[in-house]
Structure formats: structure tokens, C-alpha cells
Scaffold this motif. Structure first.
Motif, short mmCIF file in Angstrom:
data_model
loop_
_atom_site.label_atom_id
_atom_site.label_comp_id
_atom_site.label_asym_id
_atom_site.label_seq_id
_atom_site.Cartn_x
_atom_site.Cartn_y
_atom_site.Cartn_z
N ARG A 86 0.86 -1.18 0.00
CA ARG A 86 0.00 0.00 0.00
C ARG A 86 0.90 1.23 0.00
NH1 ARG A 86 -3.17 -1.67 3.40
NH2 ARG A 86 -4.94 -2.13 2.04
N PHE A 105 -2.86 0.84 -4.14
CA PHE A 105 -2.53 -0.55 -3.85
C PHE A 105 -1.63 -1.04 -4.98
CE2 PHE A 105 -3.49 -5.11 -3.14
CZ PHE A 105 -3.28 -5.15 -1.77
N ASP A 163 -6.98 1.78 -4.20
CA ASP A 163 -7.06 1.11 -2.90
C ASP A 163 -8.52 1.12 -2.47
OD1 ASP A 163 -7.18 0.70 -0.01
OD2 ASP A 163 -5.00 0.79 -0.07
#
Length: 411
Positions: A86, A105, A163
Motif C-alpha cells: 500500500r 494498492f 485502494d
């Protein structure tokens, strides 16, 4: 986004495996000794140590004049078939004004076993290709992609994507997740949307180098990673959850049926396939929407391949038995509503019955992994999905449906 591939020649399976060990092992060793720091958009970093502010600026800010990444922080996530990171990003004023993503991500192939699996399996370029060429052309519940690149020679690959936890409060599903009737309908409707968008689409021919047919993908797995052998090992390891009638079936017979079903999955009408739509690759947003993530095995083939995999792997056995006919009718209605000439129900039901083998075999393979394969999934996940898919093979009379020949039976 960019997906870079190299040309790979092939001898026998042992020769290809040995070449992979030398090539990917050599690259991993050199990177461990002197980890390169990446700065240009053509570079392919695979770890937090290799990612730089300059590289992030090059791949994320190119379309925004004056925008730049000022700082970033890498947070390790998990590791399996890929390594997951991340990224928390801070931009200059131009980047902030452009609304560039502040949390991303990343999926990479940092490890030797990941490169052996995805490199020799010819899947490195598929997720980058999906996000580069296909994802943004259709309105579905799936992560947005921002950059992707793959290098076959070294086995390095990276994808930067939305993400979903940060943007949508997503919760990722497991076999322990109870999937309700409205949720499976949402998943199936989502699938019908991209299936319809790419239904017999001429544009897919431009991506034939990486968007392969199911039988090609499985032949590669069998040749290089011993799919059949590992699946047999997996059947022994999962014996406690497999119905007795299936355990008593010759593995030769079962594997012949799987090969036949893979060839049927190559037959039209063709569309884009997720390729690995099991419950662990789905999520629920904070608003209750169901979506698909992990597009590493994107392929081109029959709708029935994707549909059958998702339904048989996502639902508890009793729910699948109760809902499957209504659910198939719902999927066909969604295709029709999107403007596709959907197959009639009996034809679709037979196709569904014939596509249960891959979901079963691939999870036997996953739990039956060998020494050169990463631990792709925990054993309890494997066992739960094997139980579901094994029961589907039995309940749907899938062996009879395959062995009945071209016309089959709509029983």
C-alpha cells in the motif's frame, strides 16, 4: 499504462523450468545484492526499496502539467501469488489540485516463486493489459488502475490500482463470508455487464498476445507447472471434503473431462473473462455493492467459464442448489438487457454443467502445490472451495454432460 513482454522460446517442460530457475533466480539474486532504485516510467520496481519519488511522478503525474509526488510511504500488505503493498502519497499543489490518488494498492512479483509461477505460466502481462486496455471502457464494480508494466525477461511486474479500502470502505470476502441472494445477483449482474460489453468484440483481436483462450492457459499450466500431477496430490490432501462418488471416479476420466470443458470454453460467442472469479477475489463496498478484484488471469472465452466458477465457488452448497436455475435465468436476462443475444436457457444450462471442472481442479492444484510454487491460498480456504466445487460436479452430473458429446443433455 504499459505492458511490456519479451519473446520466450520453449523446449521440453524440464528445459523450460530449468531456464526459468536460472533466469528468474539470477535476477532475484542480483536484485537482493544491489536493489536498483527506479526513476523512469519504463522501469519496473517490485519492492518498496526500489520505488522512488521520481518513478511515482513519472507514472502518475505525466498527464498533469507541473504535478509531482513530493513524498511517499510504503506499507507492506500481504504476499501470495503476488507481493502486495500500500502506497501513501503526498503531491505538490498541482498534484493536489489535479485530484491524483493519495493511497494506492500495488501488486508486484518480488519473489522468485511468484516469477516462476506467473512468468512460466505466461500471465505476467494480463493484469497490466486489463487495466491498460479494457477496464476503463466499461462501468463495473472493480478497482481503477493507474499504471501497469511487466518484463518477461526478468519476471518483474507491477500494477498500481485503486485502494478499495481507502476509496470505498471495501471488505474482502472469504469462503466464510455468507453471500446472500441479492449479493450473488449483484456479482452476476456485474459480470454480465463486462461480458456484454466485450461480447464477440472485434477489438479483442488487438490483444491476442496476452488475452489468451482458456485451453491455451491450461495447457501452459499443465506443461510447465504440472497441473494434473498437483491436482492429484491435492485430491489426496482434500479427501475429507470431497464426495465419495467423486473420490471413486478415475482421475484419468476426470482430467479428460476437464480438458474437454477447457476446449468448450474456447468456443463462441467469446468475451473477456476475469478468469479467477472465486469468492476470495470479491469484495463488498461500504454501500453494499459487490465487486471483483485480482484480474491476473484475464482471458478471452465463453461466458460460461466465468459464470460457473463464480457461482460454484461463491455460494454455500445448499444455497447454490436452491438458487442456481433462477440465478442463471437472471444472468441471461442481464445479458439481454445489455443488448446481447443471450443463449436460451437449456443451452446455457448445459454450458454451466460442463464448466464445473476447472473450479474444482484448480483448487485441488492450489492445495496440492509443489516446492517451486508460492502458497497461493491458505489450506482452509482451499478446502472450503473444493467442497463447494466438488459437490457442484456431482450435483450437476457434469461428467455425463461432457461425455454425452456435442449435443449433450439438458437434464
Amino acid at each position: 499504462m504499459e505492458a511490456r513482454t519479451g519473446t520466450r522460446t520453449s523446449g521440453g517442460p524440464a528445459f523450460d523450468m530449468a531456464k526459468g530457475v536460472v533466469r528468474y533466480g539470477g535476477h532475484c539474486l542480483r536484485e537482493r545484492i544491489a536493489s536498483p532504485r527506479m526513476s523512469g516510467a519504463a522501469d519496473v520496481p517490485v519492492s518498496g526499496r526500489q520505488i522512488t519519488r521520481e518513478w511515482l511522478t513519472a507514472v502518475l503525474c505525466g498527464g498533469q502539467p507541473g504535478a509531482a509526488v513530493e513524498s511517499f510511504r510504503v506499507e507492506d500488505a500481504t504476499s501470495g501469488t503476488s507481493t502486495r503493498l500500500r502506497l501513501h502519497l503526498a503531491y505538490n499543489e498541482a498534484g493536489r489540485q489535479a485530484g491524483l490518488p493519495e493511497v494506492l494498492f500495488a501488486k508486484t512479483t518480488a519473489k522468485f516463486t511468484q516469477r516462476m509461477m506467473l512468468g512460466l505460466g505466461n500471465t505476467l502481462a494480463r493484469e497490466p493489459g486489463f487495466f491498460a486496455h479494457l477496464r476503463n471502457n466499461v462501468d463495473i464494480e472493480a478497482p481503477r488502475g493507474y499504471h501497469g508494466a511487466a518484463d518477461q525477461a526478468s519476471g518483474r511486474s507491477i500494477v498500481l490500482m485503486e485502494d478499495l479500502v481507502a476509496t470505498k470502505g471495501a471488505t474482502f470476502c472469504t469462503p466464510r463470508t455468507t453471500v446472500t441472494r441479492p449479493q450473488i445477483e449483484d456479482l452476476v449482474a456485474n459480470m454480465a455487464t463486462w461480458h456484454a460489453r466485450y461480447w464477440d468484440a472485434p477489438e479483442l483481436t488487438a490483444h491476442a498476445s496476452w488475452l489468451v483462450m482458456p485451453s491455451v492457459h491450461f495447457r501452459t499450466l499443465d506443461r510447465l507447472i504440472q497441473l494434473r500431477k498437483r491436482a492429484e496430490v491435492g485430491a489426496a490432501r482434500a479427501e475429507s471434503v470431497i464426495p465419495a462418488t467423486l473420490l471413486g471416479t478415475s482421475f484419468d476420466r476426470l482430467y479428460r473431462a476437464f480438458e474437454a470443458s477447457a476446449h468448450l470454453a474456447d468456443e463462441g460467442p467469446l468475451t473477456v473473462l476475469h478468469g479467477d472469479g472465486h469468492i476470495g477475489n470479491t469484495y463488498v463496498t461500504s454501500e453494499g455493492r459487490m465487486g471483483f478484484t485480482d484480474w491476473q488471469i484475464t482471458m478471452e472465452g465463453s461466458w460460461a467459464f466465468d459464470y460457473t466458477y463464480t457461482v460454484t465457488a461463491a455460494l454455500a452448497v445448499e444455497d447454490r442448489r436452491e438458487w442456481e436455475k433462477d440465478l442463471l435465468g437472471f444472468y441471461l436476462d442481464e445479458l439481454s438487457a445489455a443488448g446481447v443475444k443471450a443463449p436460451d436457457f437449456d443451452v446455457a444450462w448445459l454450458a454451466y454443467r460442463r464448466q464445473t471442472f476447472y473450479p474444482y481442479l484448480i483448487w485441488l492444484y492450489t492445495i496440492g502445490r509443489g516446492a517451486l510454487q508460492p502458497e497461493m491460498q491458505p489450506s482452509d480456504t482451499c478446502l472450503a472451495i473444493i467442497e463447494r466445487t466438488a459437490n457442484a460436479v456431482v450435483d450437476l452430473g457434469s461428467l455425463d454432460a461432457i461425455e454425452a458429446g456435442p449435443g449433450g443433455t439438458a437434464a
